[in-house]
Design an enzyme around this catalytic site. Structure first.
Site, PDB file in Angstrom:
ATOM      1  N   GLU A 187       0.835  -1.199   0.000  1.00 17.60           N
ATOM      2  CA  GLU A 187       0.000   0.000   0.000  1.00 17.60           C
ATOM      3  C   GLU A 187       0.875   1.257   0.000  1.00 17.60           C
ATOM      4  OE1 GLU A 187      -2.392   2.451   3.246  1.00 17.60           O
ATOM      5  OE2 GLU A 187      -2.013   0.358   3.718  1.00 17.60           O
ATOM      6  N   LYS A 192      -6.285  -0.602  14.464  1.00 22.42           N
ATOM      7  CA  LYS A 192      -5.889   0.191  15.634  1.00 22.42           C
ATOM      8  C   LYS A 192      -7.069   0.374  16.575  1.00 22.42           C
ATOM      9  CE  LYS A 192      -1.995   3.027  14.408  1.00 22.42           C
ATOM     10  NZ  LYS A 192      -1.880   3.140  12.958  1.00 22.42           N
TER      11      LYS A 192
HETATM   12  N1  PSU Z   1      -4.357   2.369   9.694  1.00 24.32           N
HETATM   13  C1  PSU Z   1      -3.053   2.448  10.018  1.00 24.32           C
HETATM   14  N2  PSU Z   1      -2.184   3.061   9.162  1.00 24.32           N
HETATM   15  C2  PSU Z   1      -2.608   3.588   7.960  1.00 24.32           C
HETATM   16  C3  PSU Z   1      -4.004   3.480   7.629  1.00 24.32           C
HETATM   17  C4  PSU Z   1      -4.816   2.862   8.512  1.00 24.32           C
HETATM   18  O1  PSU Z   1      -2.668   1.977  11.067  1.00 24.32           O
HETATM   19  O2  PSU Z   1      -1.786   4.154   7.221  1.00 24.32           O
HETATM   20  C5  PSU Z   1      -4.478   4.028   6.318  1.00 24.32           C
HETATM   21  C6  PSU Z   1      -4.663   2.878   5.309  1.00 24.32           C
HETATM   22  O3  PSU Z   1      -4.341   3.367   4.024  1.00 24.32           O
HETATM   23  C7  PSU Z   1      -6.152   2.593   5.369  1.00 24.32           C
HETATM   24  C8  PSU Z   1      -6.686   4.001   5.567  1.00 24.32           C
HETATM   25  O4  PSU Z   1      -6.657   1.984   4.213  1.00 24.32           O
HETATM   26  O5  PSU Z   1      -5.774   4.601   6.470  1.00 24.32           O
HETATM   27  C9  PSU Z   1      -8.093   4.025   6.120  1.00 24.32           C
HETATM   28  O6  PSU Z   1      -8.576   5.324   6.046  1.00 24.32           O
HETATM   29  P1  PSU Z   1     -10.139   5.626   6.295  1.00 24.32           P
HETATM   30  O7  PSU Z   1     -10.352   5.341   7.744  1.00 24.32           O
HETATM   31  O8  PSU Z   1     -10.334   7.056   5.920  1.00 24.32           O
HETATM   32  O9  PSU Z   1     -10.883   4.652   5.419  1.00 24.32           O
END
Ligand code: PSU
Ligand code: MN
Length: 356
Positions: A65, A200
């Site tokens: 990613e 998390k």
């Molecule tokens: N959780 C982490 N590190 C990250 C992300 C999530 O511990 O970098 C990033 C990933 O790219 C995940 C995104 O797909 O955040 C999710 O964002 P949202 O909650 O806006 O969908």
């Protein structure tokens, strides 16, 4: 587009993956005249030559990613991490394929200059979730893909194993705000297995698991019963299944593929040696959550805001733990990708045996 970059895109044009509606006429893409990014059909996915070769020869490929590079960590640790994770994947016999959209072209597999560009852009890069993909392509923007967009583009390219740090989930209070990451719905329909350290605890983990169940996502503890909580090996929630080895994980992925199911999430717990530092981070998490609420941070900004504040408040402990778990996920994901490639080869030869 500068000349060097457009030459590179031209060189890559032989590795275009047609969009599904064009899948019956892939030759169209291989023979398409290409004088630069402008002539790459909007929405066609460009594979790095190393990825195209690995896929063509049945080799193991691991998608990575890019939002974790741009938004998940500060420069220059993000660049170091991106390079190191690719090196780990290679050392274990698989080909890394970092995913991003560069100048409007979806790319599966980047070279070092591309990684550097995303790392340096940091949060100035667009954070690209599934919903953002068409606009970023049409406007020829550069964006780092989240789990949802990475899984989507990896699957289009034929890559079925994907490594990251953590996935998005149902945010706390999500039952009212409806802030549920597109990662969860993506995995419900896209046949990609994500190897991560769980979700998390800024998220509502029990609701995240409920939502994954509704979406039919196969959730698996890798060598553990509990679904891990990123900085902690424990979330208090059992994973519905356990994989005991790379071969067993590969068989799960293979079974899902044979049946035409969607994706899966393998929760790989943070290595024990780094869990203590992770626990310290929990206090920072609680404070960051309170701040986000007080400042009314909303939507796509929530996750980057929390990650940044947790890093600041925990004085670097979170970054160390984060790096350790990503490396570990890369080792596990690469081993499973290798096992999966072997399994697929055995099935092709008709010599497949049971008993993992
Ligand atoms: N959780 C982490 N590190 C990250 C992300 C999530 O511990 O970098 C990033 C990933 O790219 C995940 C995104 O797909 O955040 C999710 O964002 P949202 O909650 O806006 O969908
Ligand atoms: Mn969200």
């Amino acid at each position: 587009m500068e000349v060097r970059a457009s030459r590179r895109v031209a060189a890559l044009a032989g590795h275009l993956v047609p969009s599904p509606s064009d899948a019956s006429s892939p030759k169209k893409w291989l023979t398409m005249p290409c004088d630069g990014g402008a002539s790459v059909a909007a929405g066609a996915v460009v594979l790095h030559p190393s990825v195209a070769e690995a896929l063509a020869s049945g080799g193991a490929v691991v998608a990575l990613e890019s939002t974790i590079v741009s938004h998940g960590m500060p420069y220059p640790q993000n660049l170091q991490m991106a390079r190191e994770v690719e090196a780990i994947v290679r050392a274990r016999g698989a080909t890394p394929a970092t995913v991003a959209i560069l100048d409007g072209v979806p790319r599966v597999g980047l070279d070092d200059a591309d990684l550097r560009r995303l790392a340096e852009l940091g949060a100035r890069a667009r954070k690209v979730s599934r919903r953002d993909v068409p606009a970023v392509i049409a406007r020829r923007e550069t964006g780092a893909t989240t789990v949802s967009a990475t899984a989507l583009l990896a699957a289009r390219a034929g890559v079925s194993v994907f490594v990251t740090g953590g996935i998005g989930g149902v945010h706390r209070g999500g039952e009212a705000s409806m802030d549920v990451s597109a990662d969860l719905t993506e995995l419900g329909k896209t046949p990609v297995a994500v190897f991560c350290a769980g979700a998390k605890s800024v998220l509502d983990i029990p609701r995240t698991l409920e939502f994954l169940e509704t979406q039919g996502v196969a959730v698996v503890g890798y060598g553990v019963k509990e679904f891990p909580a990123f900085f902690s090996r424990s979330s208090g929630c059992d994973a519905p299944a356990v994989a005991a080895s790379p071969e067993q994980a590969a068989r799960m992925i293979r079974a899902a593929k044979t049946l035409g199911l969607g994706g899966s999430v393998f929760g790989v717990p943070i290595p024990e040696a780094h869990e203590a530092a992770g626990r310290e981070v929990q206090r920072a998490i609680d404070r960051a959550l309170a701040e986000a609420e007080a400042m009314r941070v909303k939507g796509a900004d929530v996750t980057p805001f929390l990650l940044k504040r947790i890093r600041e408040l925990s004085g670097g402990a979170s970054l160390e733990a984060n790096l350790a778990l990503v490396r570990n996920n890369a080792e596990v994901g690469a081993d499973v990708a290798v096992a999966l490639a072997r399994l697929a080869a055995e099935e092709r030869e008709g010599g497949e045996e049971g008993g993992v």
